[in-house]
Design an enzyme around this catalytic site. Structure first.
Site, PDB file in Angstrom:
ATOM      1  N   SER A  15      -2.974   5.090 -37.526  1.00 53.86           N
ATOM      2  CA  SER A  15      -3.614   5.667 -36.351  1.00 53.86           C
ATOM      3  C   SER A  15      -5.137   5.563 -36.477  1.00 53.86           C
ATOM      4  O   SER A  15      -5.679   4.458 -36.412  1.00 53.86           O
ATOM      5  CB  SER A  15      -3.128   7.108 -36.153  1.00 53.86           C
ATOM      6  OG  SER A  15      -3.409   7.560 -34.861  1.00 53.86           O
ATOM      7  N   HIS A  27       0.254   3.708 -31.602  1.00 53.51           N
ATOM      8  CA  HIS A  27       1.296   4.510 -30.940  1.00 53.51           C
ATOM      9  C   HIS A  27       1.616   3.936 -29.556  1.00 53.51           C
ATOM     10  O   HIS A  27       1.777   4.666 -28.573  1.00 53.51           O
ATOM     11  CB  HIS A  27       0.851   5.970 -30.834  1.00 53.51           C
ATOM     12  CG  HIS A  27       0.377   6.547 -32.129  1.00 53.51           C
ATOM     13  ND1 HIS A  27       1.145   6.519 -33.279  1.00 53.51           N
ATOM     14  CD2 HIS A  27      -0.809   7.145 -32.480  1.00 53.51           C
ATOM     15  CE1 HIS A  27       0.468   7.092 -34.270  1.00 53.51           C
ATOM     16  NE2 HIS A  27      -0.710   7.472 -33.817  1.00 53.51           N
TER      17      HIS A  27
END
Length: 243
Positions: free
Chosen positions: A132, A168
């Site tokens: 991330s 994501h």
């Protein structure tokens, strides 16, 4: 033993929930494998994006114990926990950067000169990896919720990789349209994106492959095309132990 070329594994994964605690998934194992470490691999965990939370470091230590990896933690809050930050980072096989706020991560790293340290580590063969925020940071920029729930572009990444990054991509409904909008508007350039459980393997500045610890997940590239965004799916290789 350093990797034989500058190496980055930028991911939207790496963790699994075990019976009792957090465990490393195949993406973390792959990062260690890319380093070609002999003996017990040494991983430097960096949790700046989450504010260096003690509970998170403890969970990572337990995951590393189960994986047979030596894990050391680099903290920057409220002060660096080591005297020689550069020497500490360079003395590891892998740097694994956790998720959180990439905007805050970049600001704090620059205050402490860690942007230059990470470039030195990359050039020296330390594998740079993460999830991330720990994926976006190596790129020119990407899409982030660092500023609030409405996604915005961040454009001041370390720029080790001359691309932008989306994370994501399949699990948060607003991510894909945000990437497309920012690319179409010229706020982001060529952008490589990962579904949850997928990692992008870069050798130098070249993407050499996408790997996955999650069946059915994929990597994507979104490119500008005359005021529009064009998306292509990339070939993705399943890692051993993928589920």
């Amino acid at each position: 033993m350093p990797a034989d070329a500058p190496t980055i594994l930028a991911t939207s994964g790496g963790y699994r929930h075990g019976d009792r605690t957090l465990e490393f998934g195949p993406l973390v194992t792959h990062a260690v494998d890319l380093a070609g470490a002999t003996g017990t691999p040494r991983v430097c965990y960096v949790g700046t994006a989450g504010g260096d939370q003690a509970y998170r470091a403890a969970a990572m230590h337990e995951a590393a114990r189960l994986a047979g990896v030596r894990l050391d933690v680099l903290q920057l809050f409220s002060m660096p926990n080591v005297e020689d930050v550069a020497g500490y980072v360079l003395d590891h096989d892998v740097v694994w950067v956790d998720g959180g706020s990439v905007a805050n991560l970049l600001a704090v790293w620059r205050v402490h000169g860690l942007d230059d340290v990470m470039r030195r580590a990359w050039e020296s063969g330390v594998v740079l990896a993460g999830v991330s925020a720990g994926s976006i940071c190596w790129h020119r920029g990407g899409v982030t919720d660092s500023f609030g729930p409405d996604l915005r572009p961040v454009t001041n990444g370390l720029g080790l990789l001359p691309y932008d990054n989306g994370v994501h991509y399949d699990s948060e409904a607003s991510r894909r349209p945000a990437v497309h909008r920012f690319v179409a508007e010229g706020l982001l350039g060529e952008t490589y994106c990962t579904d949850d459980g997928v990692g992008l393997h870069y050798r130098g500045t070249e993407l050499v492959g996408a790997v996955s610890e999650t069946r059915g997940a994929a990597a994507w590239v979104v490119r500008p095309d005359g005021g529009h965004a064009v998306e292509d799916r990339l070939d993705t290789t399943l890692l051993p132990g993928a589920r």
